[in-house]
Design an enzyme around this catalytic site. Structure first.
Site, PDB file in Angstrom:
ATOM      1  N   GLN A  17      78.261  -7.896  37.506  1.00  0.00           N
ATOM      2  CA  GLN A  17      78.037  -7.757  38.949  1.00  0.00           C
ATOM      3  C   GLN A  17      76.623  -7.314  39.270  1.00  0.00           C
ATOM      4  O   GLN A  17      75.870  -6.854  38.410  1.00  0.00           O
ATOM      5  CB  GLN A  17      79.027  -6.739  39.526  1.00  0.00           C
TER       6      GLN A  17
ATOM      7  N   HIS B 264      74.276  -5.795  43.047  1.00  0.00           N
ATOM      8  CA  HIS B 264      74.377  -5.284  44.412  1.00  0.00           C
ATOM      9  C   HIS B 264      73.175  -5.756  45.225  1.00  0.00           C
ATOM     10  O   HIS B 264      72.079  -5.920  44.689  1.00  0.00           O
ATOM     11  CB  HIS B 264      74.452  -3.760  44.406  1.00  0.00           C
TER      12      HIS B 264
ATOM     13  N   GLU C 299      72.534   2.614  42.411  1.00  0.00           N
ATOM     14  CA  GLU C 299      73.413   3.576  41.754  1.00  0.00           C
ATOM     15  C   GLU C 299      72.805   4.084  40.455  1.00  0.00           C
ATOM     16  O   GLU C 299      71.972   3.429  39.830  1.00  0.00           O
ATOM     17  CB  GLU C 299      74.801   2.987  41.507  1.00  0.00           C
TER      18      GLU C 299
ATOM     19  N   HIS D 256      74.681  -6.343  35.817  1.00  0.00           N
ATOM     20  CA  HIS D 256      75.138  -5.346  34.857  1.00  0.00           C
ATOM     21  C   HIS D 256      76.642  -5.405  34.680  1.00  0.00           C
ATOM     22  O   HIS D 256      77.368  -5.985  35.498  1.00  0.00           O
ATOM     23  CB  HIS D 256      74.728  -3.936  35.298  1.00  0.00           C
TER      24      HIS D 256
ATOM     25  N   ARG E 130      79.928 -10.506  42.325  1.00  0.00           N
ATOM     26  CA  ARG E 130      80.381 -10.631  40.937  1.00  0.00           C
ATOM     27  C   ARG E 130      79.943 -11.961  40.331  1.00  0.00           C
ATOM     28  O   ARG E 130      79.858 -12.965  41.021  1.00  0.00           O
ATOM     29  CB  ARG E 130      81.903 -10.479  40.863  1.00  0.00           C
TER      30      ARG E 130
END
Length: 412
Positions: A97, A99, A134, A264, A283
């Site tokens: 996935q 972001h 993140e 990642h 994804r």
């Protein structure tokens, strides 16, 4: 200040022992436990333990955002906690996935709103307007795939597998040793018809088996990962994509920062994860969930990275010098540090400074610590978390034994 009971999320890739053992609960559990959410995300807010019983952190913030978040956070992010902290326990690989950036998220959300796609629909990509940078910090051995590996190194790996079916892709990469070559190969693989995948993926798995049987060690971790993914997701293009990514092994206290566009997949281990408070995920495979290939290709960053873990730097201020280690990350929504209280500081007060007037979440990962603030005092054991509202600092820690506490705050 209150103890914070996280919301347990049950996903198939989770562990029946890791989170329970971490928190001192009976294990194995009836179902895999994948994540412990410590925040105020509407999808599953944590709960504060109060004298009147448990209350939702989300409800508490909504009732008095000024007191809980502070005026500075309100001015920057509005009436919401801008970060979400989690304890993540992966017993099996997560999906491949990435972001979106803030601009991509806002554009994608507005586009899907105009298209009338329900926010909770399976084919919805953007569930809010926020980006989702993140940081994952290992709480023990932690394995992951993250970021595209430098092309020359990937060519070496693919040649080592000695799979003739890979030769066209090796030549393509060797001829474009930058992000353009990676984009071309990844795009080709993720759009291959299933009959072609059913030929290429088994050939790569055979190559990985032969490599391991040969006793070679240079790419042993990469070959074993390809085999594990191929066993769990036969015929999945994500098995091929794994060959393009950095294979990273973390030890306790090391981290991976994932900016927008970083492809990642977490593979195995227990970690403390802090992110912008968003649920936007694109994804690319290794999952039965929705995969939107064109949208994924729009957000991916194919710039190669070195794959080195990030390590915290020692804090240089006040009584936490020699105790606190700080992760330097650029996300404005969050900041993360580790407080390690050794034998020489047991029983002594450690004053934890506040760089701004926002709230903070503390997570005990080792030992037993007394936490004191203007909002009262509590005991933080391993696996326990505390919510400290904006007006309740500064915080003072007194460890009863050698202890480690993770701290999540709003970024400066």
């Amino acid at each position: 200040m209150h103890l914070l009971r996280g919301a347990v999320r049950n996903y198939a890739w989770g562990s029946r022992t890791a989170l329970a053992d971490f928190a001192g609960r009976p294990s194995p559990t009836a179902h895999p436990e994948a994540e412990l959410w410590l925040g105020a995300n509407p999808g599953d807010p944590a709960r504060l333990e109060t004298a009147d019983g448990e209350v939702s952190l989300l409800d508490v913030i909504r009732a008095d955002p000024g007191a809980e978040l502070g005026s500075e956070v309100l001015a920057r992010f509005g009436e919401m906690l801008p970060f979400l902290a989690k304890v993540l326990a992966a017993d099996e690989p997560l999906s491949l996935q990435a972001h979106p950036s803030a601009e991509q998220a806002a554009e994608g959300f507005n586009r899907e709103e105009r298209q009338g796609i329900a926010v909770n629909a399976r084919n919805r990509n953007y569930r809010d307007r926020s980006h989702k940078p993140e940081l994952i910090v290992a709480l023990g051995p932690f394995e992951a795939l993250a970021g595209f590996r430098p092309v020359a190194r990937t060519v070496e790996l693919m040649r080592a597998l000695a799979v003739s079916d890979l030769d066209p892709y090796i030549n393509l990469l060797a001829g474009q040793s930058d992000g353009a070559g990676l984009r071309a190969v990844f795009t080709t693989w993720i759009t291959l018809p299933q009959p072609d995948l059913d030929v290429l993926v088994p050939a790569v798995l055979d190559g990985a088996v032969n490599y391991i049987r040969s006793g070679a060690t240079e790419f042993a971790a990469e070959a074993k990962t390809v085999l594990e993914l191929g066993e769990r997701y036969p015929g999945d293009a994500g098995v091929l994509a794994a060959m393009l990514l950095n294979r990273i092994s973390l030890v306790e206290g090391e981290g991976i920062y994932l900016p927008a566009g970083n492809l990642h997949a977490y593979l195995h281990g227990l970690g403390f994860e802090v992110m912008a408070n968003s649920d936007n995920v694109l994804r690319g495979g290794l999952t039965p969930k929705h995969v939107d290939v064109p949208e994924l290709l729009r957000v991916l960053d194919f710039t190669p990275t070195d794959g080195r873990p990030i390590r915290p730097r020692p804090a240089e201020h006040g009584s936490t010098a020699g105790v606190e280690e700080v992760f330097d990350t650029p996300a404005p929504e969050f900041a993360v540090s580790i407080l390690r209280i050794g034998d020489d500081r047991v029983g002594s007060a450690v004053e934890v400074p506040k760089e701004h007037a926002g709230p903070q979440i503390l997570l005990g990962t080792q030992g037993r610590v007394q936490v004191h603030s203007a909002g009262g005092e509590l005991t933080l054991n391993q696996g326990a978390a505390a919510w400290i509202a904006a007006g309740e600092g500064p915080v003072r820690l007194v460890a009863e034994e050698p202890s480690t506490v993770f701290r999540a705050t709003v970024g400066i």
